[in-house]
Scaffold this active site. Structure first.
Site, PDB file in Angstrom:
ATOM      1  N   CYS A  50       0.823  -1.208   0.000  1.00  0.00           N
ATOM      2  CA  CYS A  50       0.000   0.000   0.000  1.00  0.00           C
ATOM      3  C   CYS A  50       0.859   1.261   0.000  1.00  0.00           C
ATOM      4  O   CYS A  50       0.390   2.334  -0.395  1.00  0.00           O
ATOM      5  CB  CYS A  50      -0.924   0.001   1.210  1.00  0.00           C
ATOM      6  SG  CYS A  50      -0.073  -0.101   2.801  1.00  0.00           S
ATOM      7  N   ILE A 190      -9.912   3.461  13.650  1.00  0.00           N
ATOM      8  CA  ILE A 190     -10.480   2.282  14.302  1.00  0.00           C
ATOM      9  C   ILE A 190     -10.049   1.008  13.574  1.00  0.00           C
ATOM     10  O   ILE A 190      -9.751  -0.017  14.206  1.00  0.00           O
ATOM     11  CB  ILE A 190     -12.017   2.379  14.344  1.00  0.00           C
ATOM     12  CG1 ILE A 190     -12.446   3.376  15.424  1.00  0.00           C
ATOM     13  CG2 ILE A 190     -12.653   1.016  14.635  1.00  0.00           C
ATOM     14  CD1 ILE A 190     -12.152   2.946  16.850  1.00  0.00           C
TER      15      ILE A 190
END
Length: 426
Positions: A50, A190
């Site tokens: 990524c 989160i």
């Protein structure tokens, strides 16, 4: 040998660009085969995460590799060229050593990239594009990363909010495997926290989010249950750890809700991690007995201390990398000498076989064995020293001293003191 590293990463390109040149894992082998077949590339490996897409190639034409990268992803080269970097030779080796050691990562010292490099090497080997040069480069990179991690503090401290949340929880509970964790929200922060907590294998996890679809998407990735946001007050007492980060303008957990949960828990401790700004959990909740409330500022202090410690270790890590780059190129130089060494040994072996054959013929004629041995040793000596002697004899002018010095180094000779001594001045 022409070694290049070509690519882009989080330092040079935004996410919108990085995602356009990322490779799907299941298509990497075919991409490697295509690269070596269509571009003037002898060896190749691709690292695609990524944060980075990088091609490590043995090639004399890095421009062709850049063209292939753009064409493979059906992009005009001009769209990605401003974000690309090309590192030749020493710079390429230094780069991959820094990548493997976690010095080039978004989170300094993170260990995941090492596994990603190992997977890149494995896939290149499967594709048949990992030759001796890249094989040695990757193996050397793994060794450097191991030394950096074992001899410096580059990975010894917590440097992310998510990891800090896990660390604080582990200080309260003897075993995270016995805990129940509730995540409130389903955004990026989160999701990061959930990934870190999932790695500790808690007994149970739940996700509560205003939008159920996003909550379900996160829950499916970590193996958690899904709750409606309005149910939190009724079930809060079931959870040992609560991690919250939403965009709510008002607190989601107030003091009254927390008090009821603590009473229902019979004073068993509860860790609450509030990463939201403005806060999701009222500050007064931290005053309750058996509640350990941590805010984003508390976690930031832990991260800051960890970053300072890791930054102090960077200098030590860079020293290890400097030494390792030198060692890698010494190996390459020795490798370049292998054909000459092989030819020299083959030449010596041919002479040996000729002289042994001549000795055997002399013995078959009944000649004296001692004379045969003398002839054998003399023949070997004369033929093995013929080329060095001719090399010296052909030298002239300034070449004589250089040729003599070369021969002295090859055979470890000390010059005759009588020949090199100056005139007697006594």
């Amino acid at each position: 040998m022409s070694l290049f590293a070509l690519g882009l990463n989080h330092h040079t390109a935004p996410l919108a660009i990085r995602e356009q040149v990322a490779f799907q894992p299941e298509r990497l082998v075919q991409a490697l085969v295509e690269l070596v077949r269509t571009a003037p590339v002898r060896e190749a490996a691709i690292v695609s995460t990524c944060n980075r897409t990088e091609l490590y190639c043995s090639t004399d034409s890095p421009e062709a590799a850049a063209d292939w990268l753009a064409q493979h992803h059906r992009l005009p080269l001009r769209d990605i060229a401003p974000y690309l970097y090309t590192y030749p030779q020493h710079d390429a080796v230094r780069h991959i050593f820094r990548v493997a050691s976690g010095l080039d990562s978004m989170v300094l010292g993170e260990p995941q990239i090492l596994g990603q490099l190992k997977e890149a090497a494995r896939l290149a080997e499967s594709a048949g594009t990992l030759g001796s040069l890249l094989h040695k480069l990757f193996q050397h990179s793994f060794a450097v990363a191991k030394e950096v991690r074992s001899t410096t503090a580059i990975g010894a401290n917590i440097v992310s909010m998510a990891a800090a949340g896990v660390h604080l929880s582990e200080r309260i509970f003897e075993s995270m495997g016995d805990t129940r964790v509730l995540f409130i929200g389903a955004g990026e922060m989160i999701a990061l926290c959930a990934a870190h907590f999932a790695g500790t294998h808690p007994a149970y996890m739940s996700v509560a989010n205003r939008t159920r679809e996003r909550g379900e998407a996160l829950a499916s990735r970590i193996g958690a249950d899904v709750l409606p946001l309005e149910a939190i007050g009724d079930v809060l007492h079931r959870y040992d750890v609560v991690v919250s980060c939403t965009a709510s303008p008002l607190p989601i957990i107030g003091r009254g809700v927390a008090e009821r949960a603590i009473r229902a828990r019979r004073r068993r401790p509860m860790v609450m991690v509030d990463l939201a700004v403005p806060r999701d959990i009222e500050a007064e909740v931290g005053d309750l007995p058996d509640v350990f409330l941590y805010t984003v500022d508390d976690l930031a202090q832990i991260v800051s201390a960890g970053m300072e410690s890791r930054q102090a270790a960077v200098e030590d890590a860079e020293g290890i990398i400097d030494t390792s780059v030198t060692g890698f190129f010494q190996w390459l130089e020795r490798r370049d000498a292998v054909p000459t060494i092989r030819a020299l040994r083959e030449h010596g072996e041919a002479i040996r076989q000729q002289e042994v054959a001549r000795a055997l013929r002399m013995l078959s004629r009944g000649e004296d064995p001692q004379a045969v041995l003398a002839a054998l040793s003399s023949g070997l000596t004369n033929k093995l020293l013929h080329e060095p002697t001719q090399f010296l004899a052909r030298a002239h002018g300034d070449q004589v001293l250089r040729a003599a010095d070369t021969i002295q180094q090859i055979f470890d000779l000390a010059p005759d003191a009588d020949e090199t001594a100056g005139p007697d001045k006594t």
